[in-house]
Write a protein that holds these residues in place. Sequence first.
Motif, PDB file in Angstrom:
ATOM      1  N   THR A 111       0.882  -1.080   0.042  1.00 47.93           N
ATOM      2  CA  THR A 111       0.174   0.161   0.038  1.00 47.93           C
ATOM      3  C   THR A 111       0.933   1.221  -0.175  1.00 47.93           C
ATOM      4  O   THR A 111       1.707   1.251   0.760  1.00 47.93           O
ATOM      5  CB  THR A 111      -0.967  -0.044   1.134  1.00 47.93           C
ATOM      6  N   PHE A 112       0.586   2.159  -0.893  1.00 45.71           N
ATOM      7  CA  PHE A 112       1.046   3.491  -0.901  1.00 45.71           C
ATOM      8  C   PHE A 112       0.168   4.521  -0.324  1.00 45.71           C
ATOM      9  O   PHE A 112      -0.951   4.264  -0.687  1.00 45.71           O
ATOM     10  CB  PHE A 112       1.574   3.986  -2.182  1.00 45.71           C
ATOM     11  N   ARG A 113       0.566   5.377   0.666  1.00 42.69           N
ATOM     12  CA  ARG A 113      -0.195   6.479   0.863  1.00 42.69           C
ATOM     13  C   ARG A 113       0.277   7.824   0.449  1.00 42.69           C
ATOM     14  O   ARG A 113       1.355   7.996   0.670  1.00 42.69           O
ATOM     15  CB  ARG A 113      -0.342   6.325   2.264  1.00 42.69           C
ATOM     16  N   PHE A 114      -0.604   8.541  -0.365  1.00 47.78           N
ATOM     17  CA  PHE A 114      -0.232   9.806  -0.712  1.00 47.78           C
ATOM     18  C   PHE A 114      -0.943  11.067  -0.321  1.00 47.78           C
ATOM     19  O   PHE A 114      -2.329  10.735  -0.002  1.00 47.78           O
ATOM     20  CB  PHE A 114      -0.163   9.875  -2.254  1.00 47.78           C
ATOM     21  N   LEU A 115      -0.435  12.014  -0.263  1.00 48.71           N
ATOM     22  CA  LEU A 115      -1.485  13.292   0.154  1.00 48.71           C
ATOM     23  C   LEU A 115      -1.185  14.482  -0.773  1.00 48.71           C
ATOM     24  O   LEU A 115      -0.048  14.718  -1.438  1.00 48.71           O
ATOM     25  CB  LEU A 115      -0.753  14.016   1.393  1.00 48.71           C
ATOM     26  N   ASP A 116      -2.078  15.019  -1.481  1.00 43.89           N
ATOM     27  CA  ASP A 116      -2.222  15.815  -2.269  1.00 43.89           C
ATOM     28  C   ASP A 116      -3.289  16.809  -2.029  1.00 43.89           C
ATOM     29  O   ASP A 116      -4.014  16.803  -1.155  1.00 43.89           O
ATOM     30  CB  ASP A 116      -2.534  15.116  -3.812  1.00 43.89           C
ATOM     31  N   SER A 117      -3.541  17.889  -2.989  1.00 47.23           N
ATOM     32  CA  SER A 117      -4.236  18.941  -2.729  1.00 47.23           C
ATOM     33  C   SER A 117      -4.944  19.470  -4.131  1.00 47.23           C
ATOM     34  O   SER A 117      -4.165  19.281  -5.208  1.00 47.23           O
ATOM     35  CB  SER A 117      -3.698  20.092  -1.985  1.00 47.23           C
ATOM     36  N   GLY A 118      -5.887  20.008  -4.080  1.00 46.79           N
ATOM     37  CA  GLY A 118      -6.542  21.051  -5.208  1.00 46.79           C
ATOM     38  C   GLY A 118      -7.324  21.953  -4.606  1.00 46.79           C
ATOM     39  O   GLY A 118      -7.692  22.036  -3.623  1.00 46.79           O
ATOM     40  N   GLU A 119      -7.865  22.833  -5.646  1.00 48.12           N
ATOM     41  CA  GLU A 119      -8.977  23.576  -5.458  1.00 48.12           C
ATOM     42  C   GLU A 119     -10.242  23.489  -5.768  1.00 48.12           C
ATOM     43  O   GLU A 119     -11.371  24.003  -5.156  1.00 48.12           O
ATOM     44  CB  GLU A 119      -8.497  25.079  -6.263  1.00 48.12           C
ATOM     45  N   GLU A 120     -10.587  22.389  -6.508  1.00 47.77           N
ATOM     46  CA  GLU A 120     -11.615  21.787  -6.998  1.00 47.77           C
ATOM     47  C   GLU A 120     -12.124  20.554  -6.663  1.00 47.77           C
ATOM     48  O   GLU A 120     -10.839  19.732  -6.686  1.00 47.77           O
ATOM     49  CB  GLU A 120     -12.092  22.351  -8.584  1.00 47.77           C
ATOM     50  N   GLU A 121     -13.270  20.071  -6.706  1.00 45.98           N
ATOM     51  CA  GLU A 121     -13.496  18.608  -6.270  1.00 45.98           C
ATOM     52  C   GLU A 121     -13.112  17.869  -7.394  1.00 45.98           C
ATOM     53  O   GLU A 121     -12.528  16.681  -7.248  1.00 45.98           O
ATOM     54  CB  GLU A 121     -15.060  18.398  -6.204  1.00 45.98           C
ATOM     55  N   ALA A 122     -13.238  18.395  -8.609  1.00 48.52           N
ATOM     56  CA  ALA A 122     -12.626  17.592  -9.807  1.00 48.52           C
ATOM     57  C   ALA A 122     -11.177  17.064  -9.830  1.00 48.52           C
ATOM     58  O   ALA A 122     -10.457  16.296 -10.333  1.00 48.52           O
ATOM     59  CB  ALA A 122     -12.931  18.146 -11.063  1.00 48.52           C
ATOM     60  N   ASP A 123     -10.369  17.920  -9.211  1.00 47.72           N
ATOM     61  CA  ASP A 123      -8.824  17.815  -9.047  1.00 47.72           C
ATOM     62  C   ASP A 123      -8.427  16.662  -8.305  1.00 47.72           C
ATOM     63  O   ASP A 123      -7.519  16.049  -8.446  1.00 47.72           O
ATOM     64  CB  ASP A 123      -8.244  19.057  -8.132  1.00 47.72           C
ATOM     65  N   ILE A 124      -9.363  16.013  -7.711  1.00 47.87           N
ATOM     66  CA  ILE A 124      -9.141  14.555  -7.060  1.00 47.87           C
ATOM     67  C   ILE A 124      -8.869  13.546  -7.942  1.00 47.87           C
ATOM     68  O   ILE A 124      -7.988  12.673  -7.791  1.00 47.87           O
ATOM     69  CB  ILE A 124     -10.363  14.073  -6.134  1.00 47.87           C
ATOM     70  N   LEU A 125      -9.392  13.587  -9.305  1.00 52.56           N
ATOM     71  CA  LEU A 125      -9.007  12.568 -10.151  1.00 52.56           C
ATOM     72  C   LEU A 125      -7.646  12.892 -10.877  1.00 52.56           C
ATOM     73  O   LEU A 125      -7.114  11.918 -10.983  1.00 52.56           O
ATOM     74  CB  LEU A 125      -9.909  12.823 -11.599  1.00 52.56           C
ATOM     75  N   GLU A 126      -7.174  14.004 -10.962  1.00 55.36           N
ATOM     76  CA  GLU A 126      -5.695  14.239 -11.167  1.00 55.36           C
ATOM     77  C   GLU A 126      -4.705  13.961 -10.199  1.00 55.36           C
ATOM     78  O   GLU A 126      -3.613  13.414 -10.460  1.00 55.36           O
ATOM     79  CB  GLU A 126      -5.469  15.491 -11.653  1.00 55.36           C
ATOM     80  N   ALA A 127      -5.080  14.259  -9.082  1.00 54.59           N
ATOM     81  CA  ALA A 127      -4.225  13.629  -7.763  1.00 54.59           C
ATOM     82  C   ALA A 127      -4.217  12.282  -7.761  1.00 54.59           C
ATOM     83  O   ALA A 127      -3.112  11.701  -7.479  1.00 54.59           O
ATOM     84  CB  ALA A 127      -4.979  14.363  -6.554  1.00 54.59           C
ATOM     85  N   THR A 128      -5.283  11.517  -8.093  1.00 50.44           N
ATOM     86  CA  THR A 128      -5.151  10.143  -8.000  1.00 50.44           C
ATOM     87  C   THR A 128      -4.551   9.543  -9.096  1.00 50.44           C
ATOM     88  O   THR A 128      -3.489   8.677  -8.872  1.00 50.44           O
ATOM     89  CB  THR A 128      -6.606   9.527  -8.361  1.00 50.44           C
TER      90      THR A 128
END
Length: 119
Positions: A56-73
């Motif tokens: 398992t890898f665990r990452f922390l990322d951020s974005g300004e919009e809800e849709a940014d979660i797709l790019e973070a993933t």
Amino acid sequence: MSTRTFRITVRGVFDGLGTDQRAELLSRAAEHDILHAAFTPEGSLSYDLAARPAFTFRFLDSGEEEADILEATERAEDAAKAWLAERGYGHKNLRSNAEDLSQAPLGKRQRRAAAQKNA
């Protein structure tokens, strides 16, 4: 607009490890124990190869919009694949789960603190 924090978990299974690769992972197992796991921007790896070949890898990322979660993933998956490829570790069954912490339900302490703040 506020910044959203994302926690991304990338899971998979080591596949086709050679004897040397397995020995290397086992020798470094203490560094990658679940007790040291954390969500970090660079990613935190945990596994217990003696029990099973999963990781398992665990990452922390951020974005300004809800849709940014797709790019973070996508970035998290790419980073996990790159880490594995750099070391020549085969893998399979890669899957991801992402959570937007701004959408996570408040815990008991958080609800209490919010209630006191608003009182």
